[in-house]
Design an enzyme around this catalytic site. Structure first.
Site, PDB file in Angstrom:
ATOM      1  CG  ASP A   1      13.622 -11.548 -44.457  1.00 44.13           C
ATOM      2  OD1 ASP A   1      13.528 -10.317 -44.545  1.00 44.13           O
ATOM      3  OD2 ASP A   1      14.015 -12.265 -45.392  1.00 44.13           O
TER       4      ASP A   1
ATOM      5  CD  GLU B   1       2.385  -8.291 -38.792  1.00 45.58           C
ATOM      6  OE1 GLU B   1       1.492  -7.650 -38.237  1.00 45.58           O
ATOM      7  OE2 GLU B   1       2.946  -7.891 -39.835  1.00 45.58           O
ATOM      8  CG  ASP B   2       5.858 -11.742 -41.873  1.00 46.87           C
ATOM      9  OD1 ASP B   2       4.700 -11.288 -42.010  1.00 46.87           O
ATOM     10  OD2 ASP B   2       6.872 -11.121 -42.231  1.00 46.87           O
TER      11      ASP B   2
ATOM     12  NE  ARG C   1      10.511 -14.010 -43.248  1.00 45.35           N
ATOM     13  CZ  ARG C   1       9.700 -13.047 -42.793  1.00 45.35           C
ATOM     14  NH1 ARG C   1       9.056 -12.289 -43.654  1.00 45.35           N
ATOM     15  NH2 ARG C   1       9.519 -12.856 -41.501  1.00 45.35           N
TER      16      ARG C   1
ATOM     17  NE  ARG D   1       7.334 -13.691 -49.499  1.00 43.39           N
ATOM     18  CZ  ARG D   1       8.128 -12.958 -48.718  1.00 43.39           C
ATOM     19  NH1 ARG D   1       7.918 -12.917 -47.421  1.00 43.39           N
ATOM     20  NH2 ARG D   1       9.126 -12.282 -49.248  1.00 43.39           N
TER      21      ARG D   1
ATOM     22  CG  HIS E   1       3.101  -9.421 -45.977  1.00 40.86           C
ATOM     23  ND1 HIS E   1       4.274  -9.088 -45.335  1.00 40.86           N
ATOM     24  CD2 HIS E   1       3.178 -10.752 -46.226  1.00 40.86           C
ATOM     25  CE1 HIS E   1       5.038 -10.173 -45.209  1.00 40.86           C
ATOM     26  NE2 HIS E   1       4.406 -11.195 -45.747  1.00 40.86           N
TER      27      HIS E   1
ATOM     28  CB  CYS F   1       6.456  -6.805 -40.339  1.00 40.87           C
ATOM     29  SG  CYS F   1       7.590  -5.497 -40.758  1.00 40.87           S
TER      30      CYS F   1
HETATM   31  N1  GLY Z   1      12.115  -8.762 -46.187  1.00 43.09           N
HETATM   32  C1  GLY Z   1      10.825  -9.110 -45.751  1.00 43.09           C
HETATM   33  C2  GLY Z   1      10.275 -10.248 -46.505  1.00 43.09           C
HETATM   34  O1  GLY Z   1      10.462 -10.295 -47.702  1.00 43.09           O
HETATM   35  O2  GLY Z   1       9.688 -11.153 -45.976  1.00 43.09           O
END
Ligand code: GLY
Length: 257
Positions: free
Chosen positions: A60, A65-66, A85, A130, A160, A247
């Site tokens: 990912d 952005e995450d 991640r 998350r 999100h 994202c």
């Molecule tokens: N595939 C994006 C996420 O689940 O973070």
């Protein structure tokens, strides 16, 4: 200079995390072509694109952005909300250190940038699978001294907060209001997604345009009717990885280095 950090598509993208969408086969070459199209459009709309190399082990990692929030004053790096991640933050922090002082939200806090909707000095922070209360508390403590107000917003039904709501411009939000606690957004105007296009709440406003997925024509008509100019983009292959438009980039002002 308006700068967009992106990351090339990982060869492992087909093993991406999925929370609210069903797994379907992803054509990697098509995904790469669509991501190149995204980068080209950002350039056309005035951004200098810094495309980081792919992370072969991190499915990912193109969703830059995450792991971080970039503000004029600093960047904040996050412990992502899913174990697979978490390592993405390392190389992204190294890239951002060239442009900003870094601060960190730390475990047991968890946070992903897809949950952060910034409108001026207000930051709406989605409380999702998350991003947790402790992450929001730490972010508020880090940003308070810079004059930012951080408010938690309950998110249900999508990955999100920004899967459901994004800023089109001024004080107008594009939203699927069924997926988050919308009452907290007082004083905003709304463009609601078409009822048949539940996932259409994520748009990217940049350079006087709104980049918007080509797959949602009825919501596009609503955005245009509200007076915004849309640049449609096919991201169909990336949507299979639960991608929106915000994202895949981190956009901020930076000097010429
Ligand atoms: N595939 C994006 C996420 O689940 O973070």
């Amino acid at each position: 200079m308006l700068t967009a950090i992106t990351r090339q598509v990982s060869p492992a993208l087909t093993k991406c995390e999925l929370t609210f969408v069903e797994r379907r086969p992803i054509d990697l070459e098509k995904a790469r072509a669509q991501h190149r199209g995204y980068e080209e459009l950002l350039e056309e709309l005035g951004a200098r694109v810094i495309s980081l190399p792919a992370e072969p082990e991190l499915p990912d990692s193109m969703f830059v952005e995450d792991p971080a929030l970039v503000l004029d004053e600093l960047a904040v790096i996050f412990p992502l909300g899913t174990e697979s991640r978490r390592p993405e933050a390392v190389s992204l922090a190294a890239a951002l250190a060239k442009y900003r002082k870094l601060e960190y939200v730390k475990s047991p806090g968890s946070m992903e940038g897809g949950d952060l909707l910034r409108v001026g000095r207000r930051i709406f922070a989605g409380l999702s699978s998350r991003t947790n209360e402790e992450g929001v508390r730490q972010l508020a403590a880090l940003l308070g001294p810079y004059g930012y107000e951080v408010s938690g917003v309950a998110v249900t039904g999508c990955l999100h907060l920004k899967s459901a709501v994004t800023l089109l411009g001024g004080k107008t939000l594009l939203a699927n209001r069924g997926w988050f606690e919308s009452g907290i957004f007082s004083g905003f105007a709304w463009v609601d997604v078409d009822p048949g296009e539940a996932h259409a709440g994520n748009a990217l406003a940049i350079g006087g345009k709104v980049i918007f997925p080509a797959s949602f024509p009825r919501t596009r008509a609503r955005i245009e009717a509200a007076g915004f100019s849309v640049a449609p983009l096919d991201i169909g292959e990336l949507q299979k990885a639960e991608s929106g438009l915000t994202c895949s980039s981190l956009i901020f002002e930076a000097g010429g280095n």
